[in-house]
Design a protein around this motif. Sequence first.
Motif, PDB file in Angstrom:
ATOM      1  N   PRO A   1      60.953 -16.966 -10.531  1.00  0.00           N
ATOM      2  CA  PRO A   1      61.143 -16.280 -11.811  1.00  0.00           C
ATOM      3  C   PRO A   1      62.255 -15.234 -11.782  1.00  0.00           C
ATOM      4  O   PRO A   1      62.718 -14.801 -12.837  1.00  0.00           O
ATOM      5  N   ASP A   2      62.675 -14.832 -10.582  1.00  0.00           N
ATOM      6  CA  ASP A   2      63.729 -13.822 -10.475  1.00  0.00           C
ATOM      7  C   ASP A   2      65.129 -14.423 -10.419  1.00  0.00           C
ATOM      8  O   ASP A   2      66.115 -13.687 -10.350  1.00  0.00           O
ATOM      9  N   ARG A   3      65.219 -15.732 -10.426  1.00  0.00           N
ATOM     10  CA  ARG A   3      66.520 -16.389 -10.361  1.00  0.00           C
ATOM     11  C   ARG A   3      66.738 -17.213 -11.632  1.00  0.00           C
ATOM     12  O   ARG A   3      65.771 -17.604 -12.315  1.00  0.00           O
ATOM     13  N   PRO A   4      67.994 -17.483 -11.992  1.00  0.00           N
ATOM     14  CA  PRO A   4      68.254 -18.293 -13.191  1.00  0.00           C
ATOM     15  C   PRO A   4      67.574 -19.653 -13.094  1.00  0.00           C
ATOM     16  O   PRO A   4      67.526 -20.268 -12.027  1.00  0.00           O
ATOM     17  N   LEU A   5      67.029 -20.115 -14.214  1.00  0.00           N
ATOM     18  CA  LEU A   5      66.331 -21.390 -14.263  1.00  0.00           C
ATOM     19  C   LEU A   5      67.321 -22.539 -14.083  1.00  0.00           C
ATOM     20  O   LEU A   5      68.276 -22.668 -14.860  1.00  0.00           O
ATOM     21  N   PRO A   6      67.137 -23.392 -13.066  1.00  0.00           N
ATOM     22  CA  PRO A   6      68.059 -24.523 -12.863  1.00  0.00           C
ATOM     23  C   PRO A   6      67.748 -25.650 -13.854  1.00  0.00           C
ATOM     24  O   PRO A   6      66.624 -26.145 -13.922  1.00  0.00           O
ATOM     25  N   LEU A   7      68.763 -26.036 -14.613  1.00  0.00           N
ATOM     26  CA  LEU A   7      68.569 -27.014 -15.683  1.00  0.00           C
ATOM     27  C   LEU A   7      69.251 -28.343 -15.366  1.00  0.00           C
ATOM     28  O   LEU A   7      70.354 -28.377 -14.798  1.00  0.00           O
ATOM     29  N   ILE A   8      68.596 -29.411 -15.774  1.00  0.00           N
ATOM     30  CA  ILE A   8      69.135 -30.769 -15.678  1.00  0.00           C
ATOM     31  C   ILE A   8      69.263 -31.270 -17.112  1.00  0.00           C
ATOM     32  O   ILE A   8      68.260 -31.437 -17.807  1.00  0.00           O
ATOM     33  N   LEU A   9      70.511 -31.488 -17.563  1.00  0.00           N
ATOM     34  CA  LEU A   9      70.753 -31.686 -18.989  1.00  0.00           C
ATOM     35  C   LEU A   9      71.735 -32.814 -19.273  1.00  0.00           C
ATOM     36  O   LEU A   9      72.631 -33.100 -18.461  1.00  0.00           O
ATOM     37  N   PHE A  10      71.573 -33.421 -20.435  1.00  0.00           N
ATOM     38  CA  PHE A  10      72.625 -34.256 -20.993  1.00  0.00           C
ATOM     39  C   PHE A  10      73.799 -33.346 -21.366  1.00  0.00           C
ATOM     40  O   PHE A  10      73.608 -32.158 -21.658  1.00  0.00           O
TER      41      PHE A  10
ATOM     42  N   CYS B   1      72.585 -29.786 -13.056  1.00  0.00           N
ATOM     43  CA  CYS B   1      73.062 -31.167 -13.127  1.00  0.00           C
ATOM     44  C   CYS B   1      73.336 -31.528 -14.578  1.00  0.00           C
ATOM     45  O   CYS B   1      72.556 -31.197 -15.464  1.00  0.00           O
ATOM     46  N   THR B   2      74.453 -32.204 -14.806  1.00  0.00           N
ATOM     47  CA  THR B   2      74.783 -32.762 -16.114  1.00  0.00           C
ATOM     48  C   THR B   2      75.103 -34.229 -15.932  1.00  0.00           C
ATOM     49  O   THR B   2      75.873 -34.594 -15.046  1.00  0.00           O
TER      50      THR B   2
ATOM     51  N   SER C   1      69.188 -42.177 -16.191  1.00  0.00           N
ATOM     52  CA  SER C   1      68.878 -42.487 -14.793  1.00  0.00           C
ATOM     53  C   SER C   1      69.410 -41.394 -13.869  1.00  0.00           C
ATOM     54  O   SER C   1      68.745 -41.017 -12.893  1.00  0.00           O
ATOM     55  N   GLY C   2      70.590 -40.884 -14.175  1.00  0.00           N
ATOM     56  CA  GLY C   2      71.157 -39.803 -13.371  1.00  0.00           C
ATOM     57  C   GLY C   2      70.337 -38.533 -13.466  1.00  0.00           C
ATOM     58  O   GLY C   2      70.101 -37.851 -12.461  1.00  0.00           O
ATOM     59  N   LEU C   3      69.873 -38.205 -14.657  1.00  0.00           N
ATOM     60  CA  LEU C   3      69.038 -37.019 -14.845  1.00  0.00           C
ATOM     61  C   LEU C   3      67.709 -37.161 -14.112  1.00  0.00           C
ATOM     62  O   LEU C   3      67.231 -36.216 -13.473  1.00  0.00           O
ATOM     63  N   ILE C   4      67.114 -38.349 -14.207  1.00  0.00           N
ATOM     64  CA  ILE C   4      65.836 -38.585 -13.542  1.00  0.00           C
ATOM     65  C   ILE C   4      65.987 -38.447 -12.034  1.00  0.00           C
ATOM     66  O   ILE C   4      65.147 -37.844 -11.354  1.00  0.00           O
TER      67      ILE C   4
ATOM     68  N   GLY D   1      66.023 -29.214 -10.305  1.00  0.00           N
ATOM     69  CA  GLY D   1      65.694 -28.295 -11.390  1.00  0.00           C
ATOM     70  C   GLY D   1      64.741 -28.926 -12.369  1.00  0.00           C
ATOM     71  O   GLY D   1      64.022 -29.880 -12.049  1.00  0.00           O
ATOM     72  N   VAL D   2      64.725 -28.394 -13.598  1.00  0.00           N
ATOM     73  CA  VAL D   2      63.844 -28.886 -14.656  1.00  0.00           C
ATOM     74  C   VAL D   2      64.686 -29.475 -15.778  1.00  0.00           C
ATOM     75  O   VAL D   2      65.843 -29.087 -15.971  1.00  0.00           O
ATOM     76  N   MET D   3      64.095 -30.405 -16.518  1.00  0.00           N
ATOM     77  CA  MET D   3      64.793 -30.998 -17.655  1.00  0.00           C
ATOM     78  C   MET D   3      63.876 -31.027 -18.871  1.00  0.00           C
ATOM     79  O   MET D   3      62.661 -31.212 -18.740  1.00  0.00           O
TER      80      MET D   3
END
Length: 293
Positions: free
Chosen positions: A174-183, A208-209, A214-217, A225-227
Amino acid sequence: MYDPGQLRTFLAVAQTLSFTRAARRLGLRQSTVSQHIRRLEEATGRPLFTRDTHRVELTEDGEAMLGFAGTILTAHDRAAAYFAGTRLRGRLRFGASEDFVLTRLPEILESFRRDHPEVDLELTVGMSGSLHARLAAGRLDLVLAKRRGGDTHGELVRQSVLDWIGAPRLRLDPDRPLPLILFPPPGITRARALEVLEAHGRRWRVACTSASLSGLIAAARAGLGVMPHTRALIPPGLVPVPATAGLPELGEVDYVLLHGKGRGHAAAQEAADALASAILAGGDRLHRSPTDA
């Protein structure tokens, strides 16, 4: 035994979980929708929905009818087309959101091709935002995609909650930026996720972008990270992020059918209408992975 009109109404209510939205989709009064459901329940001798002033849900018998209704309507429409002697022809450019890659949409398309062999079906799979742009530019005839926030256009196919998903063993600091996996832009879920995080003051970074689901999965399974993803379409190997992680809710998303505007060919319009009807009749198959069948 079962009236096709009542079955179509049943499917509309089952897919939208709302008598009001079903009435809008079908162009009926809400009282007519209620009457159709009541008569269908009388014909089955079973309650198909539980409902109160806030929620509509399928009963166990309603879940069973969901599969039967699609099968009955498909057979009904196939017979009607056969005996009417109508044969659809022409080119149909259909765009489908990446979200449906892992569902049973291919089965619906296969049935459509079998029933209408003289239609040249061209499929484009992409992000919802890109499909909206191609439709507006006249490069697609029919699109099945997410609806932009605040938009009211399109025929509602289903509504679903968006979730944060990730690998089962993923741990978020929670103290670090949330890692996002996105289109990439103009992804609709991407825009929703960033708007919600900004509104809640949650720091984030893009881990990840990819324009490919399939790449996101793959990135999510690797624990990068989370998507943001539709709850009803969560891919195998990924799970919703626990509420204890404290991530803000993403809300709901609508999946709609959109027809091209200013279509110059009647054949394409008729083919698009037929495919739209097939998708609406088979809407229960748009949230199940083939591996779940």
